[in-house]
Design an enzyme around this catalytic site. Structure first.
Site, short mmCIF file in Angstrom:
data_model
loop_
_atom_site.label_atom_id
_atom_site.label_comp_id
_atom_site.label_asym_id
_atom_site.label_seq_id
_atom_site.Cartn_x
_atom_site.Cartn_y
_atom_site.Cartn_z
N ASP A 96 0.85 -1.19 0.00
CA ASP A 96 0.00 0.00 0.00
C ASP A 96 0.88 1.24 0.00
OD1 ASP A 96 -2.17 1.72 0.50
OD2 ASP A 96 -3.13 0.22 1.77
N ASP A 191 -2.92 4.71 -2.29
CA ASP A 191 -3.88 5.37 -1.41
C ASP A 191 -4.32 6.71 -2.01
OD1 ASP A 191 -5.08 5.27 1.31
OD2 ASP A 191 -3.93 7.11 1.63
N GLU A 241 -6.87 3.93 -5.25
CA GLU A 241 -8.05 4.27 -4.47
C GLU A 241 -8.50 5.66 -4.88
OE1 GLU A 241 -9.52 4.63 0.15
OE2 GLU A 241 -7.72 5.62 -0.52
N HIS A 315 -10.87 -1.80 5.16
CA HIS A 315 -10.59 -1.37 6.53
C HIS A 315 -11.21 -0.01 6.87
CE1 HIS A 315 -7.84 0.61 3.90
NE2 HIS A 315 -7.53 1.46 4.85
N ASP A 316 -11.87 0.62 5.91
CA ASP A 316 -12.52 1.92 6.16
C ASP A 316 -14.04 1.80 6.20
OD1 ASP A 316 -10.04 3.25 6.02
OD2 ASP A 316 -10.23 3.57 3.85
#
Ligand code: TEU
Length: 543
Positions: A96, A191, A241, A315-316
């Site tokens: 990431d 990200d 993302e 995870h969000d």
């Protein structure tokens, strides 16, 4: 034909996956320990969220050193071993890359703070702030008194935005990619990468929080091409993302001709329960909007052969079975229905740790159980707005990112087998029922269903490569679509909620059921009865 559509990615949040030291925090060795589990599930890639040196204000999305491992997760030799062990099992590791911002503890920012002009130009320092808002609440600018300047942070105050206009910054970041690529990393997740290019002019936003000025900004495609092509990762699995993006932009980011990214995450389908697009205002899920969004994105992206990352969890996000399904009486059926939806859409499916066993929201009762910086900020914002404490706790219960970050539930032992110490974030109390051990050998478990979905993808070209064809139906919350590849045709029937539905299908012809989430099927002539959260996939078998 996109080769990554044959693959399935599994996302690991290492802090909550498996702890081998007893300090309550998951670690890299913990991931190695569980590789056989993931091999058994059948995934092709593992994307690990950041484990680099970080003060952990945002659980590692505040990176202080991109090429060193944070001690809490282990060492570089653990990472080398992970890459090797995964490779032995035919699994590629994806990392990431948090390149929109660094931690304010990064040496670049520290030099900037010391007034070094070279490093001040790595970030966005201005004489005056604008009215832009941070994604985590409050102003997106922080004043540094001794410099008499403001720096931009679209996220936490400790996450300073990098200045991508500076070619030195771009070069530094390319070196990070080169470093990890040389170590045998097989892919990257970037990200919030559509926020990297800021506008020429920094001005107040009189219509919103500023995002329209920097989302998919002026040079974003140029910078991405440069990053990808100069580091030679154009044939690797890469996923960007994309925050608040558009279809048109994703058609470019993931267009194979453009050599930018292999695919994108977009979040439009994960806002169908936001009132007026606001995360902290609850609304029931609009299932018809969900299906029309999928119809639209799937259809448009394939026009230019742009691929898509398909997912409901990360995870969000709160856990999908609690959010879109029913985590009480239809728990396993609804988890399987949601899995069917994702795994039969066109694109690369992403499974987030625990999704494959139907893990649910945390259901915390007290504010001091939460750890997430965004949740804690919004708790105070909502309380300050005058909302009663009980209502605020209810909102957090539905929306907090900690819902997905509770430790992985391995078995019925203490702390769900995640740690022998005190977990950094409380284990969900339902771990005695929902855990890996219970499901591994049960052919009817959610785990076995995911395993079957992954296996089918490898068996039928139509699942990986079929064209997406929307199927019109006026029945609310009934989602039907087709996938077509040469003479293979799949019909995917999904009942998105708990009301029974009947559907009449034309030209059903000869078919076989590829997968379904109830034990039996009710199909008579051309009529299919769908029970609560039922999912059926029919494969036409041409004569
Ligand atoms: O998230 C970006 C992002 O905008 C979100 O999904 C965010 O969590 C949401 O807007 C909050 O409502 C990425 C990471 O996935 C996230 O964990 C990080 O906190 C964030 O970037 C900053 O690096």
């Amino acid at each position: 034909m996109n080769k990554f559509e044959e693959a399935v990615v599994y996302q690991i949040y290492p802090k909550s996956f498996f702890d081998t030291t007893g300090n309550g925090l998951g670690d890299i060795k913990g991931v190695i320990t569980k590789l056989d589990y993931l091999k058994n599930l059948g995934v092709d890639y593992i994307w690990l969220t950041p484990f680099f040196v970080s003060p952990q204000r945002d659980n590692g999305y505040d990176v202080a050193n991109y090429v060193e491992i944070d001690k809490m997760y282990g060492t570089m030799s653990d990472v080398d071993a992970l890459i090797h062990e995964a490779d032995q099992r035919g699994i590629g590791i994806m990392l990431d890359m948090v390149f929109n911002h660094t931690s304010t503890e990064h040496v670049w920012f520290q030099k900037a703070l010391a007034g070094d002009p070279e490093y001040m130009d790595y970030y966005i320092f201005k004489d005056e702030p604008t009215n832009w808002q941070s994604k985590f609440g409050g102003s997106a600018w922080e004043y540094v008194e001794h410099l008499n300047k403001w720096y931009l942070h679209l996220f936490d105050v400790t996450q300073a935005d990098l200045n991508w206009n500076n070619p030195n910054v771009r070069e530094e970041l390319k070196n990070v990619i080169r470093f990890w690529k040389a170590k045998g990393i097989k892919g990257f997740r970037f990200d919030v990468v559509n926020l990297i290019s800021k506008p020429e002019l920094f001005e107040d936003d009189h219509e919103g929080d500023g995002r329209r000025f920097y989302t998919d900004g002026p040079h974003v495609h140029e910078y991405l091409k440069e990053l990808v092509q100069d580091t030679g990762i154009e044939d690797m699995i890469t996923v960007g993302e994309m925050s608040s993006t558009s279809i048109e932009q994703c058609m470019r980011y993931a267009n194979p001709q453009e050599k930018e990214l292999a695919m994108c995450f977009n979040f439009h389908h994960l806002k169908v329960d936001y009132k007026n697009n606001q995360k902290w205002v609850l609304q029931d899920c609009d299932y018809d909007l969900l299906k029309s969004l999928f119809d639209e994105w799937q259809t448009r992206l394939q026009e230019v052969d742009s691929s898509c990352a398909v997912f409901l969890n990360n995870h969000d996000q709160p856990r999908s079975v609690s959010r879109f399904g029913d985590d009480t009486c239809n728990w396993d059926i609804s988890a399987k229905m949601l899995a069917t939806m994702i795994h039969f859409l066109k694109g690369t499916p992403y499974i987030y740790q625990g999704e494959e066993i139907g893990m649910t929201n945390a259901h915390y009762k007290e504010i001091d159980q939460y750890r997430d910086v965004e949740s804690l900020n919004y708790y105070h914002i909502l309380i300050d707005e005058g909302k009663p404490q009980e209502e605020v706790m209810h909102i957090l219960g539905e929306r907090s990112r900690d819902n997905s970050r509770t430790p992985m539930q391995w078995d019925t032992s203490l702390n769900a087998g995640f740690t022998s110490g005190t977990p950094w974030l409380g284990v969900n109390t339902n771990y005695t029922q929902i855990n890996v051990e219970n499901q591994l050998d049960d052919p009817n478990s959610i785990f076995s269903y995911y395993k079957q979905l992954i296996k089918l993808r490898k068996q039928y070209k139509v699942i990986a490569h079929g064209h997406y064809v929307p199927y019109e139906t006026s029945t609310p919350s009934l989602y039907i679509y087709q996938r077509v590849y040469q003479n293979e045709k799949c019909l995917v029937l999904l009942n998105l909620n708990k009301e029974n539905k009947t559907v009449s299908l034309d030209n059903l012809g000869d078919f076989k059921a590829l997968i379904h989430n109830y034990e039996d099927l009710i199909i008579t002539d051309q009529t299919v009865e769908l029970r609560p959260f039922e999912a059926i996939v029919l494969l036409s078998t041409p004569a």
